[in-house]
Design an enzyme around this catalytic site. Structure first.
Site, PDB file in Angstrom:
ATOM      1  N   GLY A 189       0.838  -1.211   0.000  1.00 36.45           N
ATOM      2  CA  GLY A 189       0.000   0.000   0.000  1.00 36.45           C
ATOM      3  C   GLY A 189       0.865   1.251   0.000  1.00 36.45           C
ATOM      4  O   GLY A 189       1.730   1.432  -0.858  1.00 36.45           O
ATOM      5  N   ASP A 190       0.607   2.144   1.005  1.00 32.08           N
ATOM      6  CA  ASP A 190       1.405   3.373   1.111  1.00 32.08           C
ATOM      7  C   ASP A 190       2.345   3.317   2.297  1.00 32.08           C
ATOM      8  O   ASP A 190       2.741   4.354   2.835  1.00 32.08           O
ATOM      9  CB  ASP A 190       0.474   4.590   1.199  1.00 32.08           C
ATOM     10  CG  ASP A 190      -0.471   4.515   2.407  1.00 32.08           C
ATOM     11  OD1 ASP A 190      -0.454   3.457   3.102  1.00 32.08           O
ATOM     12  OD2 ASP A 190      -1.211   5.472   2.642  1.00 32.08           O
ATOM     13  N   GLU A 191       2.736   2.077   2.709  1.00 31.33           N
ATOM     14  CA  GLU A 191       3.655   1.916   3.842  1.00 31.33           C
ATOM     15  C   GLU A 191       5.054   1.563   3.326  1.00 31.33           C
ATOM     16  O   GLU A 191       5.227   0.676   2.479  1.00 31.33           O
ATOM     17  CB  GLU A 191       3.162   0.810   4.773  1.00 31.33           C
ATOM     18  CG  GLU A 191       1.866   1.155   5.487  1.00 31.33           C
ATOM     19  CD  GLU A 191       1.449   0.060   6.461  1.00 31.33           C
ATOM     20  OE1 GLU A 191       2.113  -1.016   6.464  1.00 31.33           O
ATOM     21  OE2 GLU A 191       0.494   0.276   7.220  1.00 31.33           O
TER      22      GLU A 191
END
Length: 601
Positions: free
Chosen positions: A511-513
């Site tokens: 994801g956005d991690e």
């Protein structure tokens, strides 16, 4: 042979009395027998000839011992019983021109018989003619000048002449030119009483061909000792000579077959060594070295080399026997270029006659060049050269062609292996990396983190972990679309790479991690600040501009801490940073202190 005590015309005396004249060759085989004693004893010459004495005298060991004594060179005498009548027998050794024993002859006389010499008169002529004419082998009376005086039917049949034609010539005219000198020498020796001899010679048949015969000659003297004529026994041994020649040819063929079998065994040994090396070794350089050295050692080839094609050149892979070698050869040059163009192996028996030969060293005499193929495409060549007197042959060419096929298989397998290894490496990379950002994924970060903590536990550099979560990414992704979101994630990855050193590991966890693994960095806070600063810079996406910030939590590994514990502490710090207002960096210790203060308030 005839005993020297027999005078005038022994055949007449032998045919008319109970007497047997016989001869054995050096192997103890009966080659001649005649005389009135045969009929008296109820024997036929045809039943006795060419049988060994050991068989004929199997029930008379004393007589057999006398024969063997004579064949050993010692005259002997004894008594033999035939048809209940005793015969006195003399056994006389026969010797060749140098005194060696080459057989024996004997005379068996019935006890009480007086062997007298008789002129062949009308009274005894019929007995003489019967013994002479019906002998199983050729017989002749020969004058001292070589003329045929009397011949029997067997001799006429042997030489292809009728009696009149044969009596009109002499033995000299019918003797092979190469044998005549020895024949005349033997005649002189007989006249000088120095030999009594068997001899092999060639007679000219009436049809012009020459036939081999075994000749036995004795000299007949009168009562005063004057030489009268020769008695000759001539046995056809053409079949035996053909058998001997066939045997020699067979022996030669056997030696050829044995040499071929030995070479084939070495070829199979070499092919087995090569196949085994290829089966065990996938590294091309090692396989080529094993092949070249096996070729050189198994057959003693002095110069062997192997080249592979690289662009427009053939490049040396391995060689044996060269002090100076051509490391690179243009694809179209030399014998190798011709072999590749023509698509076949080439044997040059004499390199001096071939203008295309490229000599790396002096003294090369012959060469074999075999083109190599990889799945049908030209891939290089295998080269063998000889030095000095050694010449390469068609057999060497066929062997090199077979080896060339094996090398081609090795090249193809090496390329397949390289492709397989590349695919495996690519799959391994994909298993540990995020395809969108090309950063290590969660699994890749886990392996890197485990290694770093292990090194720290052994006194290595300090380990720290930054856990990063993008602020507001979902809104940008929803507003601009997934393609824009993917582009933004790629830009974030590039900016994280710019924030760290070459030994540090930025990663995308999903994801956005994101995360960054640091080794040996004292100012973790400074790195966190750079990350916030880099990510806060606006990103141009097509005609739009997007700005994204990040919340960052960090943790420094303590002694004995596991990867999961470190990840958990960094994740806790990350959520503390988000709860504190986002777009900020907090270390795990600071995050704990902030959490404690919030609880107290």
């Amino acid at each position: 042979m005839l005993a020297t005590g027999i005078r005038t015309d022994p055949l007449h005396a032998v045919a008319a009395a109970p007497v047997i004249l016989f001869a054995l060759d050096r192997d103890g085989t009966l080659t001649f027998c005649a005389g009135g004693g045969l009929a008296v004893a109820g024997l036929r010459a045809d039943d006795l000839l060419w049988r060994p004495a050991s068989a004929l005298l199997s029930d008379d060991p004393d007589a057999l011992a006398d024969c063997r004594r004579a064949l050993a060179g010692e005259p002997a005498e004894g008594i033999v019983i035939l048809a209940d009548r005793p015969y006195h027998v003399r056994y006389i050794p026969s010797r060749d021109a140098v005194g060696g024993v080459n057989g024996m002859y004997g005379l068996a006389v019935a006890e009480g018989t007086e062997l007298r010499t008789v002129d062949p008169s009308w009274e005894g002529e019929e007995h003489f003619r019967g013994a002479f004419a019906h002998a199983a082998i050729g017989m002749a009376l020969v004058g001292l000048d070589g003329r045929w005086l009397r011949v029997n039917r067997a001799l006429c049949a042997l030489l292809g002449y009728d009696e009149a034609a044969l009596l009109a010539t002499d033995f000299q005219a019918l003797t092979h030119p190469d044998d005549l000198a020895l024949d005349l020498h033997q005649v002189a020796a007989l006249l000088a009483d120095t030999i009594e001899d068997y001899q092999m010679k060639r007679y000219r048949h009436r049809d012009g061909r020459y036939i081999w015969a075994l000749l036995s000659v004795s000299l007949v003297r009168d009562g005063r000792g004057a030489a009268q004529h020769f008695v000759s026994q001539i046995q056809d041994i053409e079949g035996r000579k053909r058998a001997e020649e066939a045997l020699r040819a067979s022996e030669a063929r056997y030696r050829e077959l044995l040499a071929a079998a030995e070479r084939q065994a070495r070829e199979l040994q070499l092919l087995d060594r090569v196949r085994t090396a290829l089966a065990r070794e996938l590294d091309p350089a090692t396989a080529f070295r094993v092949i070249v050295e096996a070729i050189a050692t198994t057959f003693g080839y002095t110069q062997v080399s192997l080249y592979l094609r690289e662009g427009e050149e053939h490049v040396l892979q391995h060689q044996v026997g060269y002090e100076h070698v051509l490391a690179r050869v243009p694809v179209a040059a030399g014998v190798s270029g011709r072999a590749v163009r023509e698509g076949r192996a080439i044997l040059i028996g004499n390199v001096a006659d071939d203008p295309s030969f490229l000599g790396a060293i002096d003294g090369i005499t012959s060469e074999i060049c075999v083109p190599l193929y990889d799945a049908g495409r030209p891939a290089g060549f295998l080269n063998v050269e000889s030095h000095g007197d050694l010449r390469l042959t068609e057999a060497d060419l066929h062997l090199m062609e077979a080896l060339g096929e094996q090398v081609g298989i090795a090249i193809e397998r090496a390329h397949l292996y390289a492709a397989l290894r590349e695919r495996e490496e690519r799959l391994a990379h994909l298993a540990l990396h995020d395809p969108l950002t090309r950063l290590p994924n969660r699994r890749g970060l886990g392996e890197a983190l485990g290694g770093a903590l292990s090194r720290q536990g052994r006194g290595g550099p300090m380990v720290a972990l930054l856990y990063i979560d993008l602020d507001g990414f979902k809104g940008i992704n929803d507003a601009l679309g997934h393609e824009a979101g993917d582009y933004l994630l790629g830009e974030v990855a590039d900016r994280l790479r710019a924030c760290v050193r070459a030994g540090d590991t930025p990663a995308r966890l999903g994801g956005d991690e994101f995360a960054i693994l640091l080794e040996g960095v004292g100012e973790v806070q400074a790195v966190g600040g750079r990350v916030l600063e880099e990510l806060a810079t606006p990103v141009r996406i097509g005609v739009a501009t997007a700005t994204v910030t990040a919340s960052v939590g960090g943790a420094v590994a303590t002694a004995g801490e596991t990867a999961d514990d470190l990840l958990r502490r960094a994740d806790t710090a990350l959520y503390a940073a988000k709860h504190a207002g986002k777009n900020r960096f907090l270390l795990a210790e600071a995050a704990r202190a902030r959490g404690d203060a919030a609880t107290a308030g």
